[in-house]
Design a protein around this motif. Structure first.
Motif, PDB file in Angstrom:
ATOM      1  N   UNK A   1      -2.391  -9.602  -4.870  1.00  0.00           N
ATOM      2  CA  UNK A   1      -2.717  -9.918  -3.484  1.00  0.00           C
ATOM      3  C   UNK A   1      -3.299  -8.691  -2.776  1.00  0.00           C
ATOM      4  N   UNK A   2      -4.558  -8.787  -2.404  1.00  0.00           N
ATOM      5  CA  UNK A   2      -5.214  -7.677  -1.709  1.00  0.00           C
ATOM      6  C   UNK A   2      -4.508  -7.354  -0.399  1.00  0.00           C
ATOM      7  N   UNK A   3      -3.989  -8.378   0.256  1.00  0.00           N
ATOM      8  CA  UNK A   3      -3.323  -8.163   1.541  1.00  0.00           C
ATOM      9  C   UNK A   3      -1.974  -7.470   1.391  1.00  0.00           C
ATOM     10  N   UNK A   4      -1.451  -7.405   0.160  1.00  0.00           N
ATOM     11  CA  UNK A   4      -0.111  -6.856  -0.042  1.00  0.00           C
ATOM     12  C   UNK A   4      -0.076  -5.606  -0.907  1.00  0.00           C
ATOM     13  N   UNK A   5      -1.161  -5.298  -1.643  1.00  0.00           N
ATOM     14  CA  UNK A   5      -1.096  -4.189  -2.581  1.00  0.00           C
ATOM     15  C   UNK A   5      -1.786  -2.917  -2.082  1.00  0.00           C
TER      16      UNK A   5
ATOM     17  N   UNK B   1      -2.974  -0.091  -4.488  1.00  0.00           N
ATOM     18  CA  UNK B   1      -4.182  -0.778  -4.949  1.00  0.00           C
ATOM     19  C   UNK B   1      -4.865  -0.018  -6.087  1.00  0.00           C
ATOM     20  N   UNK B   2      -4.674   1.261  -6.128  1.00  0.00           N
ATOM     21  CA  UNK B   2      -5.239   2.056  -7.220  1.00  0.00           C
ATOM     22  C   UNK B   2      -4.696   1.576  -8.565  1.00  0.00           C
ATOM     23  N   UNK B   3      -3.430   1.229  -8.606  1.00  0.00           N
ATOM     24  CA  UNK B   3      -2.816   0.707  -9.829  1.00  0.00           C
ATOM     25  C   UNK B   3      -3.381  -0.666 -10.155  1.00  0.00           C
TER      26      UNK B   3
END
Length: 384
Positions: A149-153, A157-159
């Protein structure tokens, strides 16, 4: 980024495993011991994390036929599947990130996959731990990971981007040579190289020419009478092609297209290209297929050389049966993982102290380690 450690529970052949990984790691073991299943751990994380959608539910149910085909058959009481990985920012550094994902079948109703654990740590500090209070208030949330989930990571987000960029390639030369005539559906992520030429075409011209120049130099050494390599688009339909020129009795021999290349030339070319492409994890299955043993023995050195001259540094996981490849004394014997099937699943381990000592004494990994993973009773095969 580089994965430095992976821990598994109830994943396919592996009831449990906890092993280190290196910038170049080699998997050896008999047929059906789980080499492909081990590589699939990283394809699975890619499928959960990739931005095209689907996430955990699709990765388990659609892509792998459901949790019954994914969970280890020896998981009797504890049916949770767990994957934990440590990641370093650069090769040979201490891990900066940890990601853990656990899940199991819902056990009722629609039999969806439910998250049992999702933990992310950075430099030892936990930045995500699920299930959390919001999950308790709304259990439907446990059908999705934050990884997808883009909204949650945002905090890790790098991972997520690292996982989603993982590349698996087991190029089948016939699919590449005859892709236009075969047509039909292509597997997602094109693991068998049917659209490999389109992959080359998608790179900007300057970068493409630079990579092909290095590959041409390697092919001139490895392929008899090979002279030049070039990329060219079809004049009528604009389809991408690779063309090779071989030394000929005429001053300028005829150019050959990829459908005239030998299987070994195509597989070596694809291997070299993928080593230049990106800084994500690269998964290779049996790169020795179709190649002369003299070339196979040099694959570890090819990887190391391209890592030195390339803009990108890739971690490479390789499954192999090749005596020639493991005969290369430049391989770090600590980076070889032995898969040993048993009554309670497959055990996966690095070499022990005694095995390392024998290698350090001057023997090759092929001489010391390959005999340890020979199928038991293989001598009886000729009597069948």
């Amino acid at each position: 980024m580089f994965i430095t450690r992976v821990k598994l529970k109830n994943w396919k052949n592996f009831r449990d495993a906890d092993i280190p990984l290196y910038p170049q790691t080699y998997l050896i073991g008999p047929n059906a011991s789980g080499k492909s299943n081990f590589l699939d751990v990283f394809r699975f994380l890619r499928d959960v994390a990739k931005p095209s959608g689907g996430g955990l539910q699709k990765a388990v149910t659609d892509d792998r036929g459901g949790i019954s085909k994914l969970r280890c058959l020896h998981a009797r009481n504890d049916t949770e599947v767990m994957i934990e990985v440590d990641l370093a920012e650069v090769a040979d550094a201490e891990p900066a990130w940890q990601y853990a994902l656990g899940f199991k079948a819902e056990g009722k109703g629609r039999q969806r996959i439910k998250l049992t654990k999702e933990i992310v740590s950075k430099n030892g500090a936990v930045i995500l731990s699920r299930p959390d209070k919001e999950d308790e208030l709304d259990p439907e949330r446990l059908t999705q990971t934050y990884l997808e989930q883009i909204s949650s990571n945002k905090g890790f987000r790098k991972v997520s981007e690292f996982f989603s960029a993982t590349t698996y390639l087991h190029l089948v030369p016939q699919l590449l040579k005859h892709s236009g005539r075969i047509g039909g559906n292509m597997l997602e992520n094109d693991p068998f190289g049917q659209k490999f030429l389109e992959r080359i075409a998608s790179v900007n011209e300057r970068t493409r020419n630079s990579r092909l120049k290095h590959i041409q130099a390697a092919l001139k050494v490895a392929v008899p009478r090979f002279d030049e390599l070039r990329f060219k688009k079809d004049e009528f339909k604009g389809h991408p092609h690779l063309e090779a020129l071989y030394e000929h009795h005429r001053p300028r021999g005829a150019w050959q297209r990829e459908d005239q290349f030998s299987d070994g030339t195509l597989r070596l070319l694809a291997l070299l290209w993928m080593l230049f492409e990106g800084d994500s994890l690269l998964l290779l299955e049996e790169p020795e297929l179709s190649l002369n043993n003299a070339i196979v023995e040099r694959i570890p050195e090819l990887i190391q050389r391209i890592q030195r001259i390339s803009k990108y540094k890739r971690q490479v996981l390789i499954s192999t049966h090749s005596d020639a490849l493991l005969n290369n004394h430049g391989i770090d014997s600590r980076a070889i993982l032995l898969l040993e099937p048993g009554a309670e699943g497959t055990r996966i381990r690095p070499p022990d102290k005694e095995e390392l000592a024998v290698v350090d004494a001057g023997f090759s990994a092929a001489e010391v380690l390959l005999p340890k993973v020979r199928p038991q009773g293989i001598e009886q095969l000729s009597l069948f």
